[in-house]
Scaffold this motif. Structure first.
Motif, PDB file in Angstrom:
ATOM      1  N   LEU A  12      22.703  25.125  29.495  1.00  0.00           N
ATOM      2  CA  LEU A  12      24.040  25.146  28.891  1.00  0.00           C
ATOM      3  C   LEU A  12      24.645  23.741  28.831  1.00  0.00           C
ATOM      4  O   LEU A  12      25.147  23.303  27.795  1.00  0.00           O
ATOM      5  N   ILE A  13      24.575  23.021  29.952  1.00  0.00           N
ATOM      6  CA  ILE A  13      25.208  21.690  29.999  1.00  0.00           C
ATOM      7  C   ILE A  13      24.453  20.716  29.088  1.00  0.00           C
ATOM      8  O   ILE A  13      25.068  19.914  28.387  1.00  0.00           O
ATOM      9  N   SER A  14      23.117  20.844  29.032  1.00  0.00           N
ATOM     10  CA  SER A  14      22.350  19.978  28.109  1.00  0.00           C
ATOM     11  C   SER A  14      22.783  20.246  26.677  1.00  0.00           C
ATOM     12  O   SER A  14      22.959  19.318  25.882  1.00  0.00           O
ATOM     13  N   GLU A  15      22.953  21.518  26.362  1.00  0.00           N
ATOM     14  CA  GLU A  15      23.344  21.895  24.994  1.00  0.00           C
ATOM     15  C   GLU A  15      24.736  21.323  24.679  1.00  0.00           C
ATOM     16  O   GLU A  15      24.958  20.743  23.619  1.00  0.00           O
ATOM     17  N   GLN A  16      25.667  21.467  25.621  1.00  0.00           N
ATOM     18  CA  GLN A  16      27.023  20.968  25.383  1.00  0.00           C
ATOM     19  C   GLN A  16      27.041  19.444  25.307  1.00  0.00           C
ATOM     20  O   GLN A  16      27.801  18.862  24.543  1.00  0.00           O
ATOM     21  N   ALA A  17      26.190  18.807  26.101  1.00  0.00           N
ATOM     22  CA  ALA A  17      26.114  17.350  26.064  1.00  0.00           C
ATOM     23  C   ALA A  17      25.557  16.891  24.714  1.00  0.00           C
ATOM     24  O   ALA A  17      26.083  15.960  24.093  1.00  0.00           O
ATOM     25  N   ALA A  18      24.526  17.588  24.220  1.00  0.00           N
ATOM     26  CA  ALA A  18      23.924  17.214  22.934  1.00  0.00           C
ATOM     27  C   ALA A  18      24.927  17.434  21.801  1.00  0.00           C
ATOM     28  O   ALA A  18      25.056  16.600  20.891  1.00  0.00           O
ATOM     29  N   GLU A  19      25.671  18.516  21.872  1.00  0.00           N
ATOM     30  CA  GLU A  19      26.676  18.818  20.836  1.00  0.00           C
ATOM     31  C   GLU A  19      27.728  17.722  20.751  1.00  0.00           C
ATOM     32  O   GLU A  19      28.200  17.365  19.686  1.00  0.00           O
ATOM     33  N   ALA A  36      28.692  12.765  26.421  1.00  0.00           N
ATOM     34  CA  ALA A  36      27.230  12.772  26.220  1.00  0.00           C
ATOM     35  C   ALA A  36      26.493  13.133  27.505  1.00  0.00           C
ATOM     36  O   ALA A  36      25.357  13.599  27.484  1.00  0.00           O
ATOM     37  N   LEU A  37      27.141  12.934  28.647  1.00  0.00           N
ATOM     38  CA  LEU A  37      26.478  13.237  29.923  1.00  0.00           C
ATOM     39  C   LEU A  37      26.674  14.691  30.353  1.00  0.00           C
ATOM     40  O   LEU A  37      25.737  15.342  30.829  1.00  0.00           O
ATOM     41  N   ILE A  38      27.901  15.224  30.179  1.00  0.00           N
ATOM     42  CA  ILE A  38      28.159  16.574  30.734  1.00  0.00           C
ATOM     43  C   ILE A  38      28.790  17.542  29.731  1.00  0.00           C
ATOM     44  O   ILE A  38      29.132  18.664  30.086  1.00  0.00           O
ATOM     45  N   GLY A  39      28.948  17.114  28.464  1.00  0.00           N
ATOM     46  CA  GLY A  39      29.547  18.004  27.468  1.00  0.00           C
ATOM     47  C   GLY A  39      31.072  17.951  27.518  1.00  0.00           C
ATOM     48  O   GLY A  39      31.659  17.530  28.516  1.00  0.00           O
ATOM     49  N   ARG A  40      31.688  18.403  26.410  1.00  0.00           N
ATOM     50  CA  ARG A  40      33.145  18.271  26.297  1.00  0.00           C
ATOM     51  C   ARG A  40      33.935  19.187  27.238  1.00  0.00           C
ATOM     52  O   ARG A  40      34.915  18.748  27.856  1.00  0.00           O
ATOM     53  N   PRO A  41      33.556  20.471  27.419  1.00  0.00           N
ATOM     54  CA  PRO A  41      34.424  21.335  28.251  1.00  0.00           C
ATOM     55  C   PRO A  41      34.586  20.829  29.683  1.00  0.00           C
ATOM     56  O   PRO A  41      35.714  20.737  30.182  1.00  0.00           O
ATOM     57  N   LEU A  42      33.484  20.475  30.348  1.00  0.00           N
ATOM     58  CA  LEU A  42      33.609  19.995  31.738  1.00  0.00           C
ATOM     59  C   LEU A  42      34.310  18.640  31.776  1.00  0.00           C
ATOM     60  O   LEU A  42      35.128  18.378  32.658  1.00  0.00           O
ATOM     61  N   TYR A  43      34.009  17.785  30.797  1.00  0.00           N
ATOM     62  CA  TYR A  43      34.670  16.475  30.736  1.00  0.00           C
ATOM     63  C   TYR A  43      36.183  16.650  30.646  1.00  0.00           C
ATOM     64  O   TYR A  43      36.950  16.020  31.388  1.00  0.00           O
ATOM     65  N   GLU A  44      36.634  17.510  29.725  1.00  0.00           N
ATOM     66  CA  GLU A  44      38.085  17.644  29.518  1.00  0.00           C
ATOM     67  C   GLU A  44      38.774  18.248  30.736  1.00  0.00           C
ATOM     68  O   GLU A  44      39.895  17.897  31.059  1.00  0.00           O
ATOM     69  N   ARG A  46      26.984   7.237  35.748  1.00  0.00           N
ATOM     70  CA  ARG A  46      26.442   8.588  35.728  1.00  0.00           C
ATOM     71  C   ARG A  46      27.524   9.555  36.185  1.00  0.00           C
ATOM     72  O   ARG A  46      28.475   9.166  36.855  1.00  0.00           O
ATOM     73  N   LEU A  47      27.383  10.795  35.810  1.00  0.00           N
ATOM     74  CA  LEU A  47      28.302  11.827  36.294  1.00  0.00           C
ATOM     75  C   LEU A  47      27.432  12.921  36.893  1.00  0.00           C
ATOM     76  O   LEU A  47      26.873  13.732  36.169  1.00  0.00           O
ATOM     77  N   PRO A  48      27.278  12.903  38.197  1.00  0.00           N
ATOM     78  CA  PRO A  48      26.321  13.838  38.790  1.00  0.00           C
ATOM     79  C   PRO A  48      26.763  15.296  38.628  1.00  0.00           C
ATOM     80  O   PRO A  48      27.932  15.610  38.828  1.00  0.00           O
ATOM     81  N   VAL A  49      25.832  16.135  38.219  1.00  0.00           N
ATOM     82  CA  VAL A  49      26.071  17.582  38.188  1.00  0.00           C
ATOM     83  C   VAL A  49      24.968  18.187  39.039  1.00  0.00           C
ATOM     84  O   VAL A  49      23.789  17.882  38.853  1.00  0.00           O
ATOM     85  N   ARG A  50      25.356  19.026  39.985  1.00  0.00           N
ATOM     86  CA  ARG A  50      24.340  19.645  40.848  1.00  0.00           C
ATOM     87  C   ARG A  50      24.105  21.082  40.390  1.00  0.00           C
ATOM     88  O   ARG A  50      25.068  21.842  40.279  1.00  0.00           O
ATOM     89  N   TYR A  51      22.857  21.410  40.182  1.00  0.00           N
ATOM     90  CA  TYR A  51      22.547  22.770  39.731  1.00  0.00           C
ATOM     91  C   TYR A  51      22.190  23.657  40.919  1.00  0.00           C
ATOM     92  O   TYR A  51      21.221  24.393  40.913  1.00  0.00           O
ATOM     93  N   ASN A  52      22.974  23.530  41.958  1.00  0.00           N
ATOM     94  CA  ASN A  52      22.912  24.441  43.099  1.00  0.00           C
ATOM     95  C   ASN A  52      24.323  24.500  43.685  1.00  0.00           C
ATOM     96  O   ASN A  52      25.254  23.909  43.133  1.00  0.00           O
ATOM     97  N   TYR A  53      24.479  25.197  44.802  1.00  0.00           N
ATOM     98  CA  TYR A  53      25.838  25.376  45.339  1.00  0.00           C
ATOM     99  C   TYR A  53      26.177  24.367  46.435  1.00  0.00           C
ATOM    100  O   TYR A  53      27.134  24.558  47.169  1.00  0.00           O
ATOM    101  N   ASP A  54      25.390  23.304  46.507  1.00  0.00           N
ATOM    102  CA  ASP A  54      25.640  22.282  47.533  1.00  0.00           C
ATOM    103  C   ASP A  54      26.869  21.460  47.127  1.00  0.00           C
ATOM    104  O   ASP A  54      26.824  20.720  46.146  1.00  0.00           O
ATOM    105  N   ASN A  55      27.947  21.580  47.869  1.00  0.00           N
ATOM    106  CA  ASN A  55      29.123  20.761  47.538  1.00  0.00           C
ATOM    107  C   ASN A  55      29.421  19.721  48.614  1.00  0.00           C
ATOM    108  O   ASN A  55      30.566  19.298  48.758  1.00  0.00           O
ATOM    109  N   ARG A  56      28.376  19.292  49.328  1.00  0.00           N
ATOM    110  CA  ARG A  56      28.588  18.124  50.196  1.00  0.00           C
ATOM    111  C   ARG A  56      28.836  16.923  49.303  1.00  0.00           C
ATOM    112  O   ARG A  56      28.100  16.681  48.346  1.00  0.00           O
ATOM    113  N   TYR A  57      29.859  16.151  49.626  1.00  0.00           N
ATOM    114  CA  TYR A  57      30.245  15.057  48.746  1.00  0.00           C
ATOM    115  C   TYR A  57      29.217  13.923  48.770  1.00  0.00           C
ATOM    116  O   TYR A  57      28.876  13.359  47.742  1.00  0.00           O
TER     117      TYR A  57
END
Ligand code: FDA
Length: 388
Positions: free
Chosen positions: A120-127, A142-150, A175-186
């Motif tokens: 999903l995020i790749s698709e939004q980033a490409a769009e 271009a890194l994370i797509g418009r919805p998350l960016y906004e 870079r804007l790191p996106v983690r594809y798991n539930y790890d929210n350690r900063y």
């Protein structure tokens, strides 16, 4: 003056150098600081009404993957097992940061698997990608797509920089790191924690040596001091951790910085926000985040009916402001190059630390750089030029 080395600035860089030179080489070191306390920006003190330790220049979380630095700092303090986590409030809802699978699923009201979320995020980033990346917004989209960016980047960045991200250079973010798991350690460093009895106790132990004299409220550029420290340049080596442009009287032009304003408040409640740091992602809230210091030390016996919070505001620094983060425009970089040429003409002065090198350094980086400066510059210098 009966001294082998002068250190300007009692922050982590200056004190690491002073401690090594005193302990390893037996040198007599004078450390001066224009502030009335040691520790530089890592300084903390106890808020008197509550007894809660407050980091006076913004929250300081220690983390490193550098074993040499970790072993070194552990000789002065032990660390709690604190693990930093940050949340953000967006449109009246709280999300975990850095952006992870929890953030994504909450934001899109979905239950994506890691693979589905990545697609999903790749698709939004490409769009959202544009042919020529002209500014921070283009790059972020271009890194994370418009919805998350906004939702999570645009307005927060605008508040941090007081500038529309479309007018900020793309290189502000790499870079804007996106983690594809539930790890929210900063942080993802090997070692992390907070000093068990606080930053100031740690820092005081670094300076606690009979060969180290610390002079506070002493400005290197104040020519009316009892002993003019500036006169020592040329007689003993100087380690200078103040602003590099100030050292050269701004001859190549001032370097630009962002500063922060802090608004501290004692609140008559046991728990204000349930977490140490809450970011505010939207522009309708003027501050960027709120720190609640008691949560940094859940192991301490803090009052159950009071808490200390600190709202943080960000803006460009003017003359009298504390410089916090280098802005690093193209003009700044050009000026810095010219200052570096001037530094090369000052063999007796070693420039270090975040102000002396005009770069953002985390604590472990400042300490690591100071250990290298000691080994690579000061040890050889004093080996050939042994003090009397
Ligand atoms: P630092 O700025 O600490 O010390 C320089 C000293 O030089 C100051 O005390 C200053 O008063 C003194 N000085 C300047 N000019 C002088 C003059 N003319 N005469 C005498 N003295 C002079 N790091 C991290 O690892 N985790 C974190 O969570 C954070 N958080 C954080 C928040 C904020 C808001 C900031 C600004 C920074 C952080 N840091 C951080 C970074 C951390 O503060 C930084 O790594 C260290 O302060 C760097 O130590 P230095 O000794 O280089 O500078």
């Amino acid at each position: 003056m009966n001294v082998d080395l002068v250190v300007v600035g009692a922050g982590f860089f200056g004190l690491t150098v002073a401690e090594r030179c005193a302990n390893e080489l037996g040198l007599r070191v004078v450390v001066i600081d224009k502030r009335d306390h040691i520790g530089g920006n890592a300084y903390s003190s106890v808020e008197p009404e509550t007894g809660i330790e407050v980091h006076r220049y913004g929250a300081h979380l220690f983390h490193t993957s550098n074993k040499v630095v970790w072993d070194y700092v552990n000789t002065f303090t032990s660390f709690t097992d604190y693990r930093h986590r940050v949340y953000t409030t967006h449109k009246g809802e709280v999300f975990p940061l850095p952006i992870n699978l929890g953030t994504i699923n909450q934001f899109f009201h979905s239950a994506y698997s890691p693979t589905e979320a990545r697609a999903l995020i790749s698709e939004q980033a490409a769009e959202g990608a544009v042919a020529t990346v002209a500014n921070l917004e283009d790059k972020a989209v271009a890194l994370i797509g418009r919805p998350l960016y906004e939702a999570f980047i645009r307005d927060y960045t605008a508040k941090q920089w007081q500038t529309d991200p479309r007018e900020l250079p793309a290189e502000v973010i790499s870079r804007l790191p996106v983690r594809y798991n539930y790890d929210n350690r900063y942080f993802s460093d090997t070692y992390e924690g907070l000093p068990v009895d606080g930053y100031t106790a740690w820092i005081e132990r670094m300076a606690d040596h009979p060969n180290i004299e610390v002079r506070l409220s002493t400005d290197f550029f104040d020519l009316d001091q009892e002993i003019n420290i500036r006169d020592t340049v040329g007689t003993v080596p100087v380690v200078y951790t103040g602003p590099v442009d100030r050292y050269f009287d701004y001859s190549e032009g001032p370097l630009s910085w962002r500063t922060l304003d802090f608004e501290e408040e004692v609140v008559q409640t046991g728990d204000y926000q349930g977490t140490p740091v809450m970011n505010y992602a939207d522009t309708d809230v003027e501050y960027t985040r709120i720190h609640e210091f008691k949560h940094f030390h859940p192991e301490r016996d803090y009052p159950a009916d009071k808490t200390v919070i600190m709202r943080e505001y960000s803006r460009f620094a003017e003359d009298a402001d504390e410089p916090y983060y280098p802005v690093n425009t193209a003009v700044d970089r050009e000026r810095l190059l010219r200052y570096r040429e001037r530094i090369a003409e000052q063999p007796n002065v070693i420039f270090g630390g975040r102000l002396g090198t005009y770069q953002y350094l985390d604590m472990h980086m400042a300490i690591g750089a100071a250990l290298s400066t000691f080994e690579n510059k000061l040890r050889p210098l004093f080996a050939t030029d042994a003090p009397a």
